[in-house]
Design a protein around this motif. Structure first.
Motif, PDB file in Angstrom:
ATOM      1  N   ILE A   1      41.497  36.253  36.752  1.00  0.00           N
ATOM      2  CA  ILE A   1      42.531  36.504  37.769  1.00  0.00           C
ATOM      3  C   ILE A   1      42.351  37.933  38.271  1.00  0.00           C
ATOM      4  O   ILE A   1      42.542  38.895  37.524  1.00  0.00           O
ATOM      5  CB  ILE A   1      43.941  36.294  37.178  1.00  0.00           C
ATOM      6  CG1 ILE A   1      44.079  34.852  36.667  1.00  0.00           C
ATOM      7  CG2 ILE A   1      45.019  36.606  38.226  1.00  0.00           C
ATOM      8  CD1 ILE A   1      45.371  34.568  35.932  1.00  0.00           C
TER       9      ILE A   1
ATOM     10  N   LYS B   1      44.218  37.372  44.855  1.00  0.00           N
ATOM     11  CA  LYS B   1      45.423  37.056  45.628  1.00  0.00           C
ATOM     12  C   LYS B   1      45.346  37.500  47.085  1.00  0.00           C
ATOM     13  O   LYS B   1      46.016  36.938  47.944  1.00  0.00           O
ATOM     14  CB  LYS B   1      46.664  37.629  44.944  1.00  0.00           C
ATOM     15  CG  LYS B   1      46.932  39.067  45.215  1.00  0.00           C
ATOM     16  CD  LYS B   1      48.345  39.423  44.800  1.00  0.00           C
ATOM     17  CE  LYS B   1      48.550  40.901  45.060  1.00  0.00           C
ATOM     18  NZ  LYS B   1      49.727  41.469  44.499  1.00  0.00           N
TER      19      LYS B   1
ATOM     20  N   THR C   1      46.664  32.847  43.497  1.00  0.00           N
ATOM     21  CA  THR C   1      46.820  33.418  42.160  1.00  0.00           C
ATOM     22  C   THR C   1      47.410  32.361  41.234  1.00  0.00           C
ATOM     23  O   THR C   1      47.634  31.221  41.642  1.00  0.00           O
ATOM     24  CB  THR C   1      47.677  34.702  42.183  1.00  0.00           C
ATOM     25  OG1 THR C   1      47.644  35.283  40.871  1.00  0.00           O
ATOM     26  CG2 THR C   1      49.118  34.451  42.584  1.00  0.00           C
TER      27      THR C   1
ATOM     28  N   CYS D   1      42.706  38.310  32.676  1.00  0.00           N
ATOM     29  CA  CYS D   1      43.485  38.881  33.784  1.00  0.00           C
ATOM     30  C   CYS D   1      42.956  40.277  34.100  1.00  0.00           C
ATOM     31  O   CYS D   1      43.001  41.175  33.254  1.00  0.00           O
ATOM     32  CB  CYS D   1      44.960  38.962  33.412  1.00  0.00           C
ATOM     33  SG  CYS D   1      45.631  37.383  32.871  1.00  0.00           S
TER      34      CYS D   1
ATOM     35  N   ASP E   1      43.998  42.035  37.022  1.00  0.00           N
ATOM     36  CA  ASP E   1      44.755  42.181  38.270  1.00  0.00           C
ATOM     37  C   ASP E   1      45.334  43.577  38.446  1.00  0.00           C
ATOM     38  O   ASP E   1      46.305  43.760  39.178  1.00  0.00           O
ATOM     39  CB  ASP E   1      45.808  41.079  38.421  1.00  0.00           C
ATOM     40  CG  ASP E   1      46.753  40.956  37.236  1.00  0.00           C
ATOM     41  OD1 ASP E   1      46.387  41.419  36.134  1.00  0.00           O
ATOM     42  OD2 ASP E   1      47.847  40.406  37.402  1.00  0.00           O
TER      43      ASP E   1
END
Ligand SMILES: Cc1cc2nc3c(=O)[nH]c(=O)nc-3n(C[C@H](O)[C@H](O)[C@H](O)COP(=O)(O)OP(=O)(O)OC[C@H]3O[C@@H](n4cnc5c(N)ncnc54)[C@H](O)[C@@H]3O)c2cc1C
Length: 387
Positions: free
Chosen positions: A18, A43, A137, A165, A167
């Motif tokens: 992510i 995202k 996302t 993750c 992010d």
């Protein structure tokens, strides 16, 4: 874990990443290289990589060498031997050669533009078969023990063996995992950046020390360099976008010599990249079950050692190396934390200490223990050691 008739298979088969920044793309490449299937969601609808540069100390190049990308970065970047330190009027105080101890085949430091680094990582990730979706996302991560069921914001869902993750500083995934226990902390300083043509005579990186701030000039290509200006900004004031050029020039008012000439060229507020410096360090293991945080999401440092992206890249490369082993996942993750936590904490703590000493100095506070230059040098040397 699975061992297929003598062929070593990775500890996990299918992973979701992510965040498609420096850490996420590097992780995608490292995981593909050990045979893991990788989906990556980012995202943003487009890659939003701002146009200034990044400093790659030699340990960054060591990590990139492990996934075959160090030379690509050096080829499009600007290698230099270390730092020349100047006083506020442009008088040379000292020369501070950097080290190639981590990756002797590569230069001590490489400057590279962020878009070029992103281009190298993205191309390699796509060529390696990372499946990337933009504007998407994870809505929910349902860790069922043996696998994680992920519902995405585009309405699709898929099951993964493991979720990584990446992010960034304002990680939503960190909030999902730890609530508000860990929040970014403002360091008291901000950094201003601006690109300039690189003089043909410039061979070193430069640091210029003023009475109320410091700045650096970093080679990025044969004809481009960028300036970073580190200032104390008590209370973290909001900086109006249209006033950034004027505000940056004002903060450079003390400097003479070449810097005074560069100051007058700062006229485009759109081209000034201003960032308050924040940090965060997750002190617990960076994972819960089959979901882990790496890179800035787990540990954001102020850039005093130029090691933020380096730490994200090192995390990603080591995680790939470990996940490629035919061993129980829990053991591999324990080894990951054991090899990463102290090193990253050292970067965050050393950078914070340098920031505090600088701010004392700029306020005229005498501190006999303060020696930011020495700490910068010794910390950089320490980071060349294996981990
Ligand atoms: C002023 C400044 C100067 C720096 N200079 C240096 C330097 O010289 N050398 C160095 O090594 N490091 C430097 N750094 C640090 C470096 O930029 C970061 O450490 C590095 O970018 C971290 O990479 P990351 O992938 O963890 O996070 P990021 O680069 O922040 O990437 C996060 C990605 O995740 C995406 N994302 C966010 N939320 C979600 C979500 N919910 N779902 C999906 N995607 C999401 C974002 O859009 C982004 O693409 C500097 C940092 C700053 C602020």
């Amino acid at each position: 874990m699975h061992n297929n008739g003598g062929i070593i298979l990775p500890a996990v088969s299918r992973v979701l990443i992510i965040g498609g920044g420096i850490g996420g793309l590097t992780a995608g490449i490292a995981f593909r290289q050990v045979g893991i299937e990788v989906d990556l969601v980012e995202k943003e609808s487009d890659w939003t990589v701002y146009g200034v540069g990044i400093i790659q100390p030699n340990n960054t190049l060591r990590a990139l060498e492990k996934i075959g990308l160090a030379q690509d970065c050096v080829d499009v970047g600007a290698a230099y031997p270390g730092w020349r330190i100047f006083d506020v009027n442009g008088g040379l105080l000292m020369e501070d050669p950097a080290t190639s101890d981590a990756a002797p085949a590569y230069p001590p430091v490489n400057g590279i533009t962020r878009p070029k680094l992103h281009g190298i990582l993205l191309k390699c990730a796509l060529d390696a078969g990372v499946s990337i979706k933009l504007s998407v996302t994870a809505e929910t991560l349902d860790d069922q023990g043996g696998a994680v069921e992920v519902l995405f914001t585009d309405g699709t869902s898929r099951t993964y063996d493991f979720v990584v993750c990446c992010d960034g500083l304002f990680s939503e995934m960190r909030k999902k995992m730890f609530g508000t226990r860990f929040e970014p902390k403002f360091s008291g300083q901000a950094v201003w950046r601006y690109n300039f043509p690189r003089p043909s005579t410039m061979e070193w990186g430069e640091i210029h020390c003023g009475p109320r701030n410091k700045l650096g000039l970093v080679p990025l290509t044969s004809d481009l360099m960028y300036m970073f200006l580190v200032t104390a900004e008590p209370g973290n004031p909001r900086m109006p976008k249209e006033k950034l050029a004027e505000a940056m020039r004002e903060r450079l008012a003390d400097y003479g010599g070449e810097i005074a000439k560069l100051r007058d060229q700062i006229i485009d507020s759109e081209a000034v990249v201003y960032r308050p410096m924040q940090n965060i360090l997750i002190t617990d293991p960076w994972m819960k079950g089959r979901v882990i945080l790496i890179g800035d999401a787990a540990h954001t440092t102020t850039p005093h050692l130029a090691q933020g992206a380096a730490m994200a890249i090192e995390d990603a490369v080591l995680l790939g190396e470990l996940l490629g082993r035919d061993e129980p996942l829990d053991d591999l993750l324990a080894e990951f934390m054991q090899r990463r936590f102290d090193r990253v904490k050292f970067v965050v703590d050393s950078s914070t200490q340098i920031a505090e000493w600088e701010m004392e100095e700029w306020q005229g506070i005498e501190n006999p223990d303060a020696d930011p230059g020495k700490l910068l040098y010794s910390a950089t040397q320490t980071l060349m050691e294996e981990y």
